[in-house]
Write a protein that holds these residues in place. Sequence first.
Motif, PDB file in Angstrom:
ATOM      1  N   GLU A  33       0.815  -1.214   0.000  1.00 17.17           N
ATOM      2  CA  GLU A  33       0.000   0.000   0.000  1.00 17.17           C
ATOM      3  C   GLU A  33       0.849   1.264   0.000  1.00 17.17           C
ATOM      4  O   GLU A  33       0.346   2.348  -0.306  1.00 17.17           O
ATOM      5  CB  GLU A  33      -0.937   0.002   1.210  1.00 17.17           C
ATOM      6  CG  GLU A  33      -2.058  -1.026   1.115  1.00 17.17           C
ATOM      7  CD  GLU A  33      -2.942  -1.022   2.340  1.00 17.17           C
ATOM      8  OE1 GLU A  33      -2.672  -0.223   3.269  1.00 17.17           O
ATOM      9  OE2 GLU A  33      -3.909  -1.812   2.380  1.00 17.17           O
ATOM     10  N   GLN A  34       2.131   1.144   0.340  1.00 20.92           N
ATOM     11  CA  GLN A  34       3.023   2.298   0.326  1.00 20.92           C
ATOM     12  C   GLN A  34       3.413   2.698  -1.103  1.00 20.92           C
ATOM     13  O   GLN A  34       3.907   3.803  -1.322  1.00 20.92           O
ATOM     14  CB  GLN A  34       4.298   1.988   1.121  1.00 20.92           C
ATOM     15  CG  GLN A  34       4.067   1.569   2.563  1.00 20.92           C
ATOM     16  CD  GLN A  34       3.493   2.689   3.409  1.00 20.92           C
ATOM     17  OE1 GLN A  34       3.991   3.808   3.389  1.00 20.92           O
ATOM     18  NE2 GLN A  34       2.445   2.390   4.152  1.00 20.92           N
ATOM     19  N   LEU A  35       3.197   1.789  -2.062  1.00 18.51           N
ATOM     20  CA  LEU A  35       3.551   2.048  -3.449  1.00 18.51           C
ATOM     21  C   LEU A  35       2.314   2.495  -4.228  1.00 18.51           C
ATOM     22  O   LEU A  35       1.256   1.863  -4.121  1.00 18.51           O
ATOM     23  CB  LEU A  35       4.137   0.799  -4.118  1.00 18.51           C
ATOM     24  CG  LEU A  35       5.608   0.475  -3.876  1.00 18.51           C
ATOM     25  CD1 LEU A  35       5.848   0.095  -2.423  1.00 18.51           C
ATOM     26  CD2 LEU A  35       6.061  -0.650  -4.801  1.00 18.51           C
ATOM     27  N   PRO A  36       2.403   3.548  -5.014  1.00 21.92           N
ATOM     28  CA  PRO A  36       1.285   3.932  -5.872  1.00 21.92           C
ATOM     29  C   PRO A  36       0.928   2.766  -6.792  1.00 21.92           C
ATOM     30  O   PRO A  36       1.834   2.114  -7.343  1.00 21.92           O
ATOM     31  CB  PRO A  36       1.832   5.129  -6.665  1.00 21.92           C
ATOM     32  CG  PRO A  36       2.949   5.665  -5.814  1.00 21.92           C
ATOM     33  CD  PRO A  36       3.543   4.463  -5.134  1.00 21.92           C
ATOM     34  N   PRO A  37      -0.357   2.460  -6.974  1.00 18.20           N
ATOM     35  CA  PRO A  37      -0.757   1.296  -7.788  1.00 18.20           C
ATOM     36  C   PRO A  37      -0.133   1.280  -9.177  1.00 18.20           C
ATOM     37  O   PRO A  37       0.221   0.222  -9.692  1.00 18.20           O
ATOM     38  CB  PRO A  37      -2.283   1.430  -7.861  1.00 18.20           C
ATOM     39  CG  PRO A  37      -2.655   2.217  -6.646  1.00 18.20           C
ATOM     40  CD  PRO A  37      -1.521   3.165  -6.411  1.00 18.20           C
ATOM     41  N   GLU A  38       0.040   2.458  -9.783  1.00 19.25           N
ATOM     42  CA  GLU A  38       0.558   2.501 -11.149  1.00 19.25           C
ATOM     43  C   GLU A  38       2.057   2.169 -11.218  1.00 19.25           C
ATOM     44  O   GLU A  38       2.596   1.960 -12.313  1.00 19.25           O
ATOM     45  CB  GLU A  38       0.313   3.887 -11.772  1.00 19.25           C
ATOM     46  CG  GLU A  38       1.042   5.035 -11.100  1.00 19.25           C
ATOM     47  CD  GLU A  38       0.274   5.634  -9.917  1.00 19.25           C
ATOM     48  OE1 GLU A  38       0.656   6.730  -9.492  1.00 19.25           O
ATOM     49  OE2 GLU A  38      -0.699   5.003  -9.454  1.00 19.25           O
ATOM     50  N   THR A  39       2.736   2.103 -10.054  1.00 19.26           N
ATOM     51  CA  THR A  39       4.176   1.799 -10.066  1.00 19.26           C
ATOM     52  C   THR A  39       4.480   0.391  -9.571  1.00 19.26           C
ATOM     53  O   THR A  39       5.655   0.008  -9.495  1.00 19.26           O
ATOM     54  CB  THR A  39       4.948   2.805  -9.193  1.00 19.26           C
ATOM     55  OG1 THR A  39       4.644   2.586  -7.808  1.00 19.26           O
ATOM     56  CG2 THR A  39       4.622   4.238  -9.580  1.00 19.26           C
ATOM     57  N   LEU A  40       3.455  -0.396  -9.246  1.00 23.14           N
ATOM     58  CA  LEU A  40       3.691  -1.718  -8.673  1.00 23.14           C
ATOM     59  C   LEU A  40       4.516  -2.618  -9.597  1.00 23.14           C
ATOM     60  O   LEU A  40       5.375  -3.380  -9.138  1.00 23.14           O
ATOM     61  CB  LEU A  40       2.365  -2.402  -8.333  1.00 23.14           C
ATOM     62  CG  LEU A  40       1.780  -2.119  -6.950  1.00 23.14           C
ATOM     63  CD1 LEU A  40       0.412  -2.755  -6.818  1.00 23.14           C
ATOM     64  CD2 LEU A  40       2.712  -2.622  -5.857  1.00 23.14           C
ATOM     65  N   GLU A  41       4.268  -2.530 -10.889  1.00 26.52           N
ATOM     66  CA  GLU A  41       4.979  -3.390 -11.836  1.00 26.52           C
ATOM     67  C   GLU A  41       6.485  -3.158 -11.775  1.00 26.52           C
ATOM     68  O   GLU A  41       7.280  -4.096 -11.928  1.00 26.52           O
ATOM     69  CB  GLU A  41       4.463  -3.135 -13.253  1.00 26.52           C
ATOM     70  CG  GLU A  41       5.133  -3.995 -14.309  1.00 26.52           C
ATOM     71  CD  GLU A  41       4.616  -3.703 -15.709  1.00 26.52           C
ATOM     72  OE1 GLU A  41       5.177  -4.280 -16.666  1.00 26.52           O
ATOM     73  OE2 GLU A  41       3.676  -2.897 -15.852  1.00 26.52           O
ATOM     74  N   PHE A  42       6.881  -1.912 -11.575  1.00 26.05           N
ATOM     75  CA  PHE A  42       8.303  -1.577 -11.543  1.00 26.05           C
ATOM     76  C   PHE A  42       8.838  -1.447 -10.118  1.00 26.05           C
ATOM     77  O   PHE A  42      10.042  -1.544  -9.901  1.00 26.05           O
ATOM     78  CB  PHE A  42       8.545  -0.256 -12.277  1.00 26.05           C
ATOM     79  CG  PHE A  42       8.016  -0.243 -13.678  1.00 26.05           C
ATOM     80  CD1 PHE A  42       8.736  -0.824 -14.701  1.00 26.05           C
ATOM     81  CD2 PHE A  42       6.789   0.329 -13.969  1.00 26.05           C
ATOM     82  CE1 PHE A  42       8.255  -0.829 -15.998  1.00 26.05           C
ATOM     83  CE2 PHE A  42       6.300   0.335 -15.267  1.00 26.05           C
ATOM     84  CZ  PHE A  42       7.028  -0.244 -16.291  1.00 26.05           C
ATOM     85  N   GLY A  43       7.947  -1.240  -9.163  1.00 25.04           N
ATOM     86  CA  GLY A  43       8.376  -0.943  -7.802  1.00 25.04           C
ATOM     87  C   GLY A  43       8.459  -2.129  -6.872  1.00 25.04           C
ATOM     88  O   GLY A  43       8.978  -1.996  -5.762  1.00 25.04           O
TER      89      GLY A  43
END
Length: 217
Positions: A33-43
Motif C-alpha cells: 500500500e506504500q507504493l502507488p498502484p501505477e508503479t507496482l509493476e516496476f516498484g
Amino acid sequence: MSPAFPLQPLQPVYTLAGDESYFRDRFRAALREQLPPETLEFGWRDEDLAATPLDAILDWALNPSLMAPLQVFWVRSARELYGRGTAAAETGGDEPATAGKKKHGAFPDNLRRFTEHAGSPPTAVVVFVADHIHIPADRNRMGREDKSRLQRIETTLGAVGPVIACAQAGEAQAAALAQQMAMDLGASLTAPQARRLAEVLEGQLALLQREIEKLAL
C-alpha cells in the motif's frame, strides 16, 4: 492483536522472523500500500537468496528505478545468509557462516553500508523473510535451534532494521483475531465459537483465516 508494523517512517531494511504466514501476509499487504498502484509493476521485486546473491540485490536497490519513486525487494530464504546446510548454520554460531559470506559478500557489512546510503525516506526497501524459524506463542517453549537462529538474526539483521516476529498466536489472541476476521468479511462469530475454532486449529492463523472465509461463503 497483530504486530505493530513500523512503516512510518519507512525503514530501508525489515526482517520478518517466524513461520506464521498470516502476519507475514499482513505486512506484505501493508507495505504494498506504500507504493502507488501505477508503479507496482516496476516498484515491487520478488527475490530469493537461494538464487541471487545479496550484493546483486543491494546494487539494484541502490540504483533507483526511473519508473518508480520507491522500490521494494521482497527477499526470501534469509537463512542462506548464514550458510544453509553448514554446521555453523544448524548449531547456531555467533557469526554468519563462511559459505554465506562467500556467496553473499561481506554480510552483514554490505547491508550496513546499504542502510547508510539508503536516504531518508529511502528510495528502496529490502525485506528479508526468515520463515525457517518457528516462534511459539510462549517464547519459553521455543526450541534451542530456533532460539539460536533468532538470536543470530537479531544480532545481524536486527542491527540495521526492525525485526518483526511472525509468531504463533496464543488461543486467546487467535480467538480475538478470528472474530475480527469474520467481521471484516461481513460475518460474525460468537466468543465461544471463536475460542473453539482457535482451540481446534491450535492457534494457526493462516488455517483460521481459511476456515472463516469458508464460513463466510
